[in-house]
Design a protein around this motif. Structure first.
Motif, short mmCIF file in Angstrom:
data_model
loop_
_atom_site.label_atom_id
_atom_site.label_comp_id
_atom_site.label_asym_id
_atom_site.label_seq_id
_atom_site.Cartn_x
_atom_site.Cartn_y
_atom_site.Cartn_z
N ILE A 90 55.93 -10.49 25.97
CA ILE A 90 56.48 -11.68 25.31
C ILE A 90 56.61 -12.86 26.28
O ILE A 90 56.45 -14.01 25.87
CB ILE A 90 57.84 -11.36 24.62
CG1 ILE A 90 58.27 -12.51 23.69
CG2 ILE A 90 58.92 -11.04 25.65
CD1 ILE A 90 57.38 -12.70 22.49
N GLY A 91 56.88 -12.61 27.54
CA GLY A 91 56.96 -13.70 28.51
C GLY A 91 55.62 -14.43 28.64
O GLY A 91 55.57 -15.66 28.72
N HIS A 92 54.53 -13.66 28.66
CA HIS A 92 53.20 -14.26 28.71
C HIS A 92 52.95 -15.09 27.45
O HIS A 92 52.46 -16.23 27.52
CB HIS A 92 52.11 -13.18 28.81
CG HIS A 92 52.18 -12.38 30.06
ND1 HIS A 92 52.01 -11.01 30.05
CD2 HIS A 92 52.37 -12.73 31.34
CE1 HIS A 92 52.11 -10.56 31.29
NE2 HIS A 92 52.32 -11.59 32.10
N LEU A 93 53.27 -14.51 26.31
CA LEU A 93 53.07 -15.21 25.04
C LEU A 93 53.88 -16.50 24.99
O LEU A 93 53.39 -17.55 24.56
CB LEU A 93 53.43 -14.30 23.86
CG LEU A 93 53.09 -14.84 22.48
CD1 LEU A 93 51.59 -15.05 22.33
CD2 LEU A 93 53.61 -13.91 21.40
N ASN A 94 55.13 -16.44 25.48
CA ASN A 94 55.98 -17.63 25.48
C ASN A 94 55.39 -18.75 26.33
O ASN A 94 55.38 -19.91 25.92
CB ASN A 94 57.39 -17.29 25.99
CG ASN A 94 58.19 -16.52 24.96
OD1 ASN A 94 57.89 -16.54 23.76
ND2 ASN A 94 59.22 -15.83 25.42
N ILE A 95 54.89 -18.42 27.51
CA ILE A 95 54.29 -19.45 28.37
C ILE A 95 53.10 -20.08 27.67
O ILE A 95 52.95 -21.30 27.65
CB ILE A 95 53.90 -18.87 29.75
CG1 ILE A 95 55.17 -18.73 30.60
CG2 ILE A 95 52.87 -19.76 30.44
CD1 ILE A 95 54.95 -18.23 32.00
N LEU A 96 52.23 -19.26 27.08
CA LEU A 96 51.05 -19.80 26.41
C LEU A 96 51.43 -20.64 25.19
O LEU A 96 50.85 -21.70 24.95
CB LEU A 96 50.09 -18.67 26.04
CG LEU A 96 49.49 -17.93 27.24
CD1 LEU A 96 48.72 -16.69 26.79
CD2 LEU A 96 48.62 -18.85 28.08
N ARG A 97 52.42 -20.20 24.44
CA ARG A 97 52.88 -20.95 23.27
C ARG A 97 53.45 -22.30 23.68
O ARG A 97 53.09 -23.35 23.14
CB ARG A 97 53.94 -20.16 22.50
CG ARG A 97 54.50 -20.92 21.29
CD ARG A 97 55.67 -20.24 20.60
NE ARG A 97 55.40 -18.87 20.25
CZ ARG A 97 56.10 -17.82 20.72
NH1 ARG A 97 57.10 -17.99 21.55
NH2 ARG A 97 55.80 -16.60 20.33
N HIS A 98 54.35 -22.30 24.67
CA HIS A 98 54.97 -23.54 25.13
C HIS A 98 53.93 -24.48 25.76
O HIS A 98 53.99 -25.69 25.56
CB HIS A 98 56.10 -23.26 26.13
CG HIS A 98 57.26 -22.54 25.53
ND1 HIS A 98 57.90 -22.94 24.39
CD2 HIS A 98 57.89 -21.40 25.93
CE1 HIS A 98 58.88 -22.10 24.10
NE2 HIS A 98 58.89 -21.16 25.01
#
Length: 155
Positions: A21-29
Motif C-alpha cells: 500500500i505504501g508503494h501504491l500511495n506514492i504512485l497515486r499521490h
C-alpha cells in the motif's frame, strides 16, 4: 521563452519489491501532481548495493507489476545511482520521494542537484506501518532454516 512543456512529467523511483500500500500511495499521490507519471524501477544490482540484499521479486516481475498500475503511464529500469543521470534519459519535471529522505544529506543533495536543472523534488508521507523491509523480515521469520554446509552431503 521557457523550455517548460505544457504538461508536467513526474518520476517516482523505487525498488517496488513486495509491492504494498505504501508503494501504491506514492504512485497515486504522484499521479495527482503531474500529467504523465514514469515509475523508475531500480535494477536488482542497484537495490542490492543500496540495501545490502537483492529484492525478493526479480526485476522483470517488479517492472511488470508497476507498469500495470493505473496511475503509471510508463516504467523505466533505473540502472545508475545518480538521479541526474536518470533525468538526462527520462527528462522529468518533478521527482517524487518518501519524506524519510527530507532533511537528510541524501535528500539535501538531491534537492540541490535538481534545483540546478529546474526539477522540483516533492516528498510524500512515508507509510510507517507497512514497508518491504518489514514484509521481508516476516517472510524470513517464516522460512525454515537453511541446512549447514556439511549436512547436504550426509547420506
Amino acid at each position: 521563452m521557457s523550455n517548460r512543456r505544457p504538461y508536467r512529467v513526474g518520476y517516482a523511483p523505487g525498488a517496488y519489491d513486495l509491492f504494498h500500500i505504501g508503494h501504491l500511495n506514492i504512485l497515486r499521490h504522484a499521479r495527482q501532481q503531474c500529467d504523465y507519471l514514469v515509475a523508475g524501477v531500480v535494477s536488482d544490482e542497484m537495490a542490492e548495493r543500496a540495501k545490502g540484499r537483492r529484492p525478493v521479486i526479480p526485476l522483470i516481475e517488479r517492472l511488470e507489476i508497476v507498469r500495470n498500475i493505473k496511475y503509471v503511464d510508463a516504467a523505466f529500469v533505473e540502472t545508475v545511482a545518480d538521479k541526474v543521470e536518470t533525468w538526462k534519459q527520462v527528462r522529468f519535471d518533478v521527482l517524487f520521494k518518501g519524506d524519510d529522505w527530507r532533511g537528510t544529506p541524501k535528500g539535501d543533495k538531491l534537492e540541490q542537484d535538481f534545483a540546478a536543472v529546474g526539477v522540483d523534488v516533492v516528498y510524500f508521507p512515508y507509510t510507517v506501518h507497512t514497508s518491504s523491509t518489514q514484509l521481508r523480515r516476516a517472510l524470513d521469520a517464516l522460512a525454515p532454516p537453511l541446512p549447514e554446509a556439511g549436512e547436504l552431503s550426509r547420506g
